[in-house]
Design an enzyme around this catalytic site. Structure first.
Site, PDB file in Angstrom:
ATOM      1  N   ASP A  90       0.814  -1.220   0.000  1.00 41.83           N
ATOM      2  CA  ASP A  90       0.000   0.000   0.000  1.00 41.83           C
ATOM      3  C   ASP A  90       0.847   1.270   0.000  1.00 41.83           C
ATOM      4  O   ASP A  90       2.044   1.260   0.309  1.00 41.83           O
ATOM      5  CB  ASP A  90      -0.902   0.024   1.234  1.00 41.83           C
ATOM      6  CG  ASP A  90      -2.107  -0.891   1.102  1.00 41.83           C
ATOM      7  OD1 ASP A  90      -2.169  -1.666   0.126  1.00 41.83           O
ATOM      8  OD2 ASP A  90      -2.988  -0.831   1.987  1.00 41.83           O
ATOM      9  N   HIS A 235       3.476  -2.431   3.284  1.00 42.77           N
ATOM     10  CA  HIS A 235       3.494  -1.063   2.775  1.00 42.77           C
ATOM     11  C   HIS A 235       4.803  -0.834   2.024  1.00 42.77           C
ATOM     12  O   HIS A 235       5.846  -1.367   2.408  1.00 42.77           O
ATOM     13  CB  HIS A 235       3.356  -0.049   3.907  1.00 42.77           C
ATOM     14  CG  HIS A 235       1.999  -0.043   4.538  1.00 42.77           C
ATOM     15  ND1 HIS A 235       1.591  -1.024   5.420  1.00 42.77           N
ATOM     16  CD2 HIS A 235       0.947   0.794   4.378  1.00 42.77           C
ATOM     17  CE1 HIS A 235       0.340  -0.778   5.794  1.00 42.77           C
ATOM     18  NE2 HIS A 235      -0.072   0.313   5.178  1.00 42.77           N
TER      19      HIS A 235
END
Length: 278
Positions: A90, A235
């Site tokens: 992400d 992430h």
């Protein structure tokens, strides 16, 4: 005469009690006294008000588990029970972390799915092009990374469409996959996504790397929870002060260990048998 008036007063009081619950309410008393009479009547009637309260309770917003059950074709959090795992990243693109993660994935020949934030896409289009060029799939992660549960459907729509337009101008397709920031979304937004051809994808394995934890903890969080059809959240970007060193250092060991366990790494469209574009 006095006796007649007194009798009329008694009659009025009896009638008022029978009809209104208060002599003041029907015998020409001031408005303030009538209001007091109404207050008592409201208090007496409170038990009858339970039905509207129960209706409110039943109409409370659905949580994520309820939304996934009701909209299972649109809202995914894991894949089928097969020896395949999808690694997802992400908050891209981020020049501090995204290139280093791409280097690792390239070295191990792993294709993954990256969820992009629109304002970063505009700022770092070359990184988005690299993600696309190296065979990874891009998904929509909003434009400004808001908390969607507290936003209207219109605000949700604007965030998604703005990012979609920005991404499609760089990679040549409008992503079908959508991941709301923090994994949070409300029912109205899910309905809009379904109507407009999106698939919402959260995860069932969380590395918790956004906390800035070290490689040992990142590795344990993933390997202790990963299984057939898992969607793993990492992430590859973050806010000011973010530290994803733990992910960068743990990723090679995670890939090697899961491969030794017999797992194949795939993109989300491969895992979920979906197109990557709308």
């Amino acid at each position: 005469m006095f006796r007649m008036i007194k009798l009329m007063g008694v009659a009025c009081g009896i009638a008022a009690v029978l009809l209104h619950g208060s002599p003041a309410a029907a015998c020409g008393a001031p408005r303030q006294a009538a209001a007091v009479g109404n207050f008592h009547m409201t208090a007496m009637a409170e038990p009858v008000q339970e039905a509207p309260e129960s209706v409110e309770t039943s109409a409370k917003p659905k949580n994520l588990a309820e939304l996934r059950r009701q909209y299972s074709e649109t809202f995914k959090f894991r894949g089928p029970n097969v020896k395949k795992i999808a690694l997802t990243f992400d908050d891209v693109p981020d020049p501090r972390f995204t290139p280093r993660i791409l280097d690792i994935l390239h070295r191990y020949d792993v294709k993954s799915t990256f969820f992009a934030v629109g304002h970063r896409v505009k700022k770092y289009p070359d990184l988005v092009q690299r993600i696309h060029r190296e065979g990874h799939v891009l998904g929509n992660h909003s434009f400004t990374h808001p908390q969607f549960r507290s936003r209207s459907v219109k605000q949700f729509q604007q965030e998604i469409l703005r990012t979609e337009k920005t991404l499609s101008g760089i990679i040549g397709y409008r992503p079908k996959l959508l991941r709301p920031p923090y994994g949070e979304i409300n029912e109205g937004q899910v309905k809009w996504a379904k109507k407009n051809g999106y698939t919402i994808v959260n995860w069932n394995v969380d590395s918790l790397d956004w906390k800035g934890i070290d490689r040992t903890k990142v590795k344990a969080n993933v390997l202790n929870a990963a299984g057939p059809g898992s969607i793993v959240l990492f992430h590859a970007g973050g806010g000011t002060g973010s530290d994803l060193t733990g992910t960068i250092e743990a990723l090679p060991e995670i890939i090697e260990t899961l491969r030794d366990r017999g797992y194949q790494f795939v993109t989300l469209p491969e895992l979920l048998n979906l197109p990557k574009y709308k």
